[in-house]
Design a protein around this motif. Structure first.
Motif, PDB file in Angstrom:
ATOM      1  N   GLN A 158      74.498  60.372  76.990  1.00  0.00           N
ATOM      2  CA  GLN A 158      73.159  59.782  76.898  1.00  0.00           C
ATOM      3  C   GLN A 158      73.147  58.634  75.900  1.00  0.00           C
ATOM      4  O   GLN A 158      72.500  57.623  76.122  1.00  0.00           O
ATOM      5  N   VAL A 159      73.838  58.804  74.795  1.00  0.00           N
ATOM      6  CA  VAL A 159      73.909  57.750  73.782  1.00  0.00           C
ATOM      7  C   VAL A 159      74.588  56.517  74.366  1.00  0.00           C
ATOM      8  O   VAL A 159      74.127  55.398  74.156  1.00  0.00           O
ATOM      9  N   GLU A 160      75.659  56.707  75.120  1.00  0.00           N
ATOM     10  CA  GLU A 160      76.337  55.566  75.742  1.00  0.00           C
ATOM     11  C   GLU A 160      75.422  54.859  76.741  1.00  0.00           C
ATOM     12  O   GLU A 160      75.402  53.637  76.815  1.00  0.00           O
ATOM     13  N   ILE A 161      74.667  55.628  77.509  1.00  0.00           N
ATOM     14  CA  ILE A 161      73.715  55.039  78.453  1.00  0.00           C
ATOM     15  C   ILE A 161      72.685  54.211  77.686  1.00  0.00           C
ATOM     16  O   ILE A 161      72.376  53.080  78.064  1.00  0.00           O
ATOM     17  N   MET A 162      72.140  54.771  76.596  1.00  0.00           N
ATOM     18  CA  MET A 162      71.153  54.041  75.793  1.00  0.00           C
ATOM     19  C   MET A 162      71.755  52.774  75.214  1.00  0.00           C
ATOM     20  O   MET A 162      71.100  51.731  75.184  1.00  0.00           O
ATOM     21  N   ARG A 163      72.992  52.834  74.733  1.00  0.00           N
ATOM     22  CA  ARG A 163      73.649  51.649  74.175  1.00  0.00           C
ATOM     23  C   ARG A 163      73.737  50.536  75.224  1.00  0.00           C
ATOM     24  O   ARG A 163      73.482  49.373  74.930  1.00  0.00           O
ATOM     25  N   GLU A 164      74.108  50.898  76.439  1.00  0.00           N
ATOM     26  CA  GLU A 164      74.206  49.908  77.512  1.00  0.00           C
ATOM     27  C   GLU A 164      72.838  49.352  77.877  1.00  0.00           C
ATOM     28  O   GLU A 164      72.690  48.148  78.108  1.00  0.00           O
ATOM     29  N   GLU A 165      71.835  50.213  77.930  1.00  0.00           N
ATOM     30  CA  GLU A 165      70.475  49.749  78.209  1.00  0.00           C
ATOM     31  C   GLU A 165      69.984  48.792  77.130  1.00  0.00           C
ATOM     32  O   GLU A 165      69.338  47.782  77.431  1.00  0.00           O
ATOM     33  N   ILE A 166      70.312  49.096  75.883  1.00  0.00           N
ATOM     34  CA  ILE A 166      69.901  48.238  74.767  1.00  0.00           C
ATOM     35  C   ILE A 166      70.616  46.889  74.830  1.00  0.00           C
ATOM     36  O   ILE A 166      70.006  45.840  74.599  1.00  0.00           O
ATOM     37  N   LYS A 167      71.889  46.885  75.183  1.00  0.00           N
ATOM     38  CA  LYS A 167      72.612  45.610  75.339  1.00  0.00           C
ATOM     39  C   LYS A 167      71.937  44.751  76.400  1.00  0.00           C
ATOM     40  O   LYS A 167      71.748  43.547  76.220  1.00  0.00           O
ATOM     41  N   THR A 168      71.585  45.371  77.520  1.00  0.00           N
ATOM     42  CA  THR A 168      70.902  44.644  78.589  1.00  0.00           C
ATOM     43  C   THR A 168      69.552  44.130  78.108  1.00  0.00           C
ATOM     44  O   THR A 168      69.175  42.987  78.381  1.00  0.00           O
ATOM     45  N   ALA A 169      68.819  44.974  77.374  1.00  0.00           N
ATOM     46  CA  ALA A 169      67.510  44.573  76.855  1.00  0.00           C
ATOM     47  C   ALA A 169      67.639  43.374  75.914  1.00  0.00           C
ATOM     48  O   ALA A 169      66.805  42.463  75.945  1.00  0.00           O
ATOM     49  N   PHE A 170      68.660  43.359  75.075  1.00  0.00           N
ATOM     50  CA  PHE A 170      68.876  42.217  74.185  1.00  0.00           C
ATOM     51  C   PHE A 170      69.147  40.945  74.992  1.00  0.00           C
ATOM     52  O   PHE A 170      68.650  39.874  74.645  1.00  0.00           O
ATOM     53  N   THR A 171      69.917  41.054  76.055  1.00  0.00           N
ATOM     54  CA  THR A 171      70.195  39.888  76.897  1.00  0.00           C
ATOM     55  C   THR A 171      68.902  39.350  77.493  1.00  0.00           C
ATOM     56  O   THR A 171      68.654  38.137  77.480  1.00  0.00           O
ATOM     57  N   ILE A 172      68.063  40.245  77.995  1.00  0.00           N
ATOM     58  CA  ILE A 172      66.778  39.842  78.566  1.00  0.00           C
ATOM     59  C   ILE A 172      65.891  39.230  77.485  1.00  0.00           C
ATOM     60  O   ILE A 172      65.302  38.166  77.680  1.00  0.00           O
ATOM     61  N   ALA A 173      65.791  39.898  76.339  1.00  0.00           N
ATOM     62  CA  ALA A 173      64.929  39.417  75.254  1.00  0.00           C
ATOM     63  C   ALA A 173      65.392  38.053  74.751  1.00  0.00           C
ATOM     64  O   ALA A 173      64.575  37.171  74.496  1.00  0.00           O
TER      65      ALA A 173
END
Length: 140
Positions: A19-34
């Protein structure tokens, strides 16, 4: 105060590391979008519940992302009118809906000063796009 994010198995001994790895990947994507919305030259930090949940190893079904940076809200609102949802000038925040996720952007000229207004200390812990945890107040 800036520290490296602990390895995925060091955040908590009671959470699911996948779950932590999934969240890390989601956060990386969110930073790219932001960064696309705010601009590539702007320093932007993630703060609030998403950082807290990562540190605790807890995921939510519909995450939202709270970013803080120095930007012009009128500019990004006009650049992305189809993503715009709402704006609250009294708390300097603008919301965009991207897919199923809410992206809240708080604008400020001084990030630590703006975060000091918050009343929940853990919600003021930030993360930069490299994954470094930043606590401007040292846990106080």
């Amino acid at each position: 105060m800036t520290t490296e994010l602990p390895p995925e198995n060091a955040i908590s001994c009671t959470h699911d590391t996948s779950q932590v790895e999934i969240m890390r990947e989601e956060i990386k994507t969110a930073f790219t979008i932001a960064q696309t919305i705010i601009g590539p030259d702007k320093e932007i930090l993630l703060y609030g519940g998403r950082v807290r949940n990562l540190l605790l190893g807890r995921n939510t079904s519909l995450p939202d992302y709270d970013f803080i940076a120095n930007f012009n809200p009128d500019t990004i609102q006009s650049m992305f009118p189809n993503l715009f949802v709402d704006r609250w000038d009294e708390v300097s925040t603008i919301r965009f809906k991207i897919g199923y996720d809410n992206y809240d952007f708080t604008w400020t000229k001084n990030i630590p000063e703006r975060l000091a207004i918050g009343d929940i200390t853990i919600s003021n812990i930030c993360m930069d796009k490299e994954g470094h945890i930043i606590d401007f107040y040292g846990g106080a």
